[in-house]
Scaffold this motif. Structure first.
Motif, short mmCIF file in Angstrom:
data_model
loop_
_atom_site.label_atom_id
_atom_site.label_comp_id
_atom_site.label_asym_id
_atom_site.label_seq_id
_atom_site.Cartn_x
_atom_site.Cartn_y
_atom_site.Cartn_z
N ASN A 1 51.30 32.08 38.44
CA ASN A 1 50.62 33.38 38.38
C ASN A 1 49.55 33.59 39.43
O ASN A 1 48.89 34.64 39.45
N ILE A 2 49.37 32.63 40.32
CA ILE A 2 48.27 32.72 41.28
C ILE A 2 48.41 33.95 42.17
O ILE A 2 47.48 34.75 42.32
N THR A 3 49.57 34.12 42.80
CA THR A 3 49.74 35.25 43.73
C THR A 3 49.77 36.58 42.99
O THR A 3 49.33 37.60 43.53
N LYS A 4 50.27 36.58 41.75
CA LYS A 4 50.30 37.83 40.97
C LYS A 4 48.89 38.35 40.71
O LYS A 4 48.66 39.55 40.68
N ILE A 5 47.96 37.43 40.50
CA ILE A 5 46.61 37.82 40.10
C ILE A 5 45.66 37.90 41.29
O ILE A 5 44.84 38.81 41.38
N LEU A 6 45.78 36.96 42.22
CA LEU A 6 44.81 36.87 43.32
C LEU A 6 45.34 37.38 44.64
O LEU A 6 44.61 37.40 45.64
N GLY A 7 46.64 37.77 44.69
CA GLY A 7 47.18 38.31 45.93
C GLY A 7 48.13 37.34 46.62
O GLY A 7 48.13 36.14 46.37
N ALA A 8 48.94 37.90 47.52
CA ALA A 8 50.03 37.15 48.15
C ALA A 8 49.53 35.98 48.99
O ALA A 8 50.26 34.99 49.18
N ASP A 9 48.31 36.08 49.52
CA ASP A 9 47.81 35.03 50.40
C ASP A 9 47.08 33.91 49.64
O ASP A 9 46.64 32.94 50.25
N ALA A 10 46.92 34.07 48.33
CA ALA A 10 46.16 33.09 47.56
C ALA A 10 46.99 31.86 47.23
O ALA A 10 48.21 31.95 47.03
N GLY A 11 46.32 30.73 47.18
CA GLY A 11 46.96 29.48 46.79
C GLY A 11 46.09 28.74 45.78
O GLY A 11 45.17 29.31 45.20
N VAL A 12 46.37 27.46 45.60
CA VAL A 12 45.62 26.66 44.63
C VAL A 12 44.12 26.61 44.96
O VAL A 12 43.29 26.77 44.06
N PRO A 13 43.71 26.42 46.23
CA PRO A 13 42.26 26.39 46.51
C PRO A 13 41.55 27.68 46.10
O PRO A 13 40.44 27.64 45.54
N GLU A 14 42.19 28.83 46.38
CA GLU A 14 41.58 30.10 46.01
C GLU A 14 41.50 30.26 44.49
O GLU A 14 40.52 30.80 43.95
N ALA A 15 42.54 29.79 43.80
CA ALA A 15 42.53 29.88 42.33
C ALA A 15 41.46 28.99 41.74
O ALA A 15 40.78 29.37 40.78
N ARG A 16 41.29 27.80 42.28
CA ARG A 16 40.24 26.90 41.81
C ARG A 16 38.87 27.53 41.99
O ARG A 16 38.01 27.51 41.10
N GLU A 17 38.65 28.12 43.17
CA GLU A 17 37.37 28.76 43.46
C GLU A 17 37.13 29.94 42.52
O GLU A 17 36.01 30.13 42.01
N PHE A 18 38.18 30.73 42.27
CA PHE A 18 38.04 31.89 41.40
C PHE A 18 37.68 31.48 39.97
O PHE A 18 36.76 32.03 39.35
N ILE A 19 38.41 30.49 39.44
CA ILE A 19 38.16 30.03 38.07
C ILE A 19 36.78 29.40 37.95
O ILE A 19 36.04 29.66 36.99
N ARG A 20 36.41 28.59 38.93
CA ARG A 20 35.07 27.97 38.90
C ARG A 20 33.99 29.04 38.89
O ARG A 20 33.00 28.95 38.14
N GLY A 21 34.20 30.08 39.69
CA GLY A 21 33.21 31.15 39.75
C GLY A 21 33.15 31.96 38.47
O GLY A 21 32.06 32.26 37.95
N ALA A 22 34.33 32.33 37.94
CA ALA A 22 34.37 33.20 36.76
C ALA A 22 33.84 32.50 35.52
O ALA A 22 32.97 33.02 34.81
N LEU A 23 34.34 31.29 35.24
CA LEU A 23 33.90 30.58 34.05
C LEU A 23 32.46 30.11 34.20
O LEU A 23 31.66 30.19 33.25
N GLY A 24 32.11 29.62 35.39
CA GLY A 24 30.75 29.15 35.60
C GLY A 24 29.73 30.26 35.47
O GLY A 24 28.65 30.07 34.90
N SER A 25 30.07 31.44 35.99
CA SER A 25 29.16 32.58 35.91
C SER A 25 28.87 32.95 34.46
O SER A 25 27.71 33.15 34.06
N ASN A 26 29.93 33.05 33.65
CA ASN A 26 29.74 33.39 32.24
C ASN A 26 28.99 32.31 31.48
O ASN A 26 28.14 32.59 30.63
N SER A 27 29.30 31.04 31.79
CA SER A 27 28.61 29.94 31.10
C SER A 27 27.13 29.91 31.45
O SER A 27 26.27 29.73 30.58
N ARG A 28 26.82 30.10 32.74
CA ARG A 28 25.42 30.10 33.15
C ARG A 28 24.67 31.27 32.52
O ARG A 28 23.49 31.14 32.16
N ALA A 29 25.36 32.41 32.38
CA ALA A 29 24.72 33.56 31.72
C ALA A 29 24.42 33.24 30.26
O ALA A 29 23.32 33.53 29.76
N THR A 30 25.39 32.62 29.57
CA THR A 30 25.17 32.25 28.17
C THR A 30 24.04 31.24 28.04
O THR A 30 23.16 31.36 27.18
#
Length: 316
Positions: A271-300
């Motif tokens: 699902n990486i390219t479906k969600i993050l675009g045709a040029d995205a790969g595993v590194p971009e997905a890792r960065e996205f997940i780290r940012g999204a989950l980390g941001s919410n956790s730090r807010a909590t």
């Protein structure tokens, strides 16, 4: 008393020793077995141990304590529940791993069990739960063990921590009272919390990411007042095939609490390219997940810190 004996098996493209290790090291279970929520050790010896297991059975959260005897030379692990969760009267079994070659193995999962009062309906419920969980566990073991052999970089673990000039109990209360998160946390749009058994929660919520998108998740949480809440998501965003984690609270002798949010994620490569675009790969997905989950956790964590520190100031 009717005792049922059943066996399930699967062939896995992975070395037998690696499969034995995955099953023997119980901290792996929430990652490799869908029904498992959280597992920890009560006692741990060289060959014998007692473990506490929180898992779903026919979709219902249950918990129990089991004794295990490990036979690493024979690639065999025996288990027996000490106090089974109703409607089970007795439950035990054996894991057996048989090498079929250097990179292929057969995994056999044996169970024997009986129902409370020898009730046919209860026995039928257990039949269904054992069959469903055994098939799911073996299929997931196969998927995750083979994935570990083939894929690189799909699993990531990380944590964020804050220092709180407040008690672990107050931080714990903030995280435990997730039914109030909609009014307390700006990134939570909707939330519902069910706790039919004290300390065992089902949390469903809609969360917002930085880009404004909304994700619906459901988690089962195991609560240990006032130092840890462990969880496993049972409804996941499309970019993940697994998400487990915990909130850890450590209060020192000066009354200062270190509050930590830990995550372990397995990416859904399909699902990486479906969600993050045709040029995205595993590194971009890792960065996205780290940012999204980390941001919410730090807010909590930030809001929990503010809550606990205000409580301490008000008490002075």
């Amino acid at each position: 008393m009717t005792t049922r004996e059943v066996e399930h098996e699967i062939t896995v493209a992975a070395p037998a020793a690696e499969l034995y290790r995955l099953i023997a090291e119980v901290e792996n279970w929430p990652r490799i077995f869908p029904p498992s929520i959280y597992v920890d050790h009560v006692e741990k010896g060289e060959r014998e141990e007692r473990i506490r297991i929180w898992a779903t059975a026919n979709g219902e959260p249950k918990n129990w304590t089991s004794r295990r005897v490990l036979h690493p030379e024979e690639l065999r692990i025996e288990f027996r529940q000490e106090v089974p969760a109703p409607p089970v009267a007795a439950m035990g079994g054996t894991w057996i791993i048989e090498p079929l070659g250097d990179a292929e193995s057969r995994v056999r999962l044996l169970h024997d069990y009986s129902a409370i009062d020898d009730d046919p309906e209860r026995l039928a419920w257990i039949d269904a739960a054992v069959d469903r969980n055994s098939r799911a566990e073996l299929a997931s073991l196969k998927t995750n063990a083979e994935l570990a052999v083939r894929a690189v970089g799909l699993t990531l673990s990380f944590e964020d921590s804050v220092r709180v000039e407040g008690s672990a109990k107050d931080v714990y209360d903030f995280i435990n009272e997730a039914d109030r998160w909609r009014e307390r946390l700006p990134h939570v749009a909707e939330v519902s919390l069910r706790e039919d058994t004290p300390g065992l929660q089902v949390l469903r919520m809609d969360t917002l990411t930085k880009d404004g998108s909304k994700h619906t998740t459901e988690s089962i949480r195991v609560c240990f007042p006032h130092h840890r809440i462990a969880y496993k998501q049972t409804t996941l965003p499309a970019l993940m095939t697994l998400h487990t984690g915990y909130w850890q609270l450590d209060e020192d002798e000066d009354g200062v609490t270190t509050a930590t949010s830990q995550h372990t994620v397995v990416l859904n490569a399909d699902n990486i390219t479906k969600i993050l675009g045709a040029d995205a790969g595993v590194p971009e997905a890792r960065e996205f997940i780290r940012g999204a989950l980390g941001s919410n956790s730090r807010a909590t964590l930030g809001h929990a810190k503010e809550y606990a520190e205000k409580r301490r100031a008000a008490a002075r």
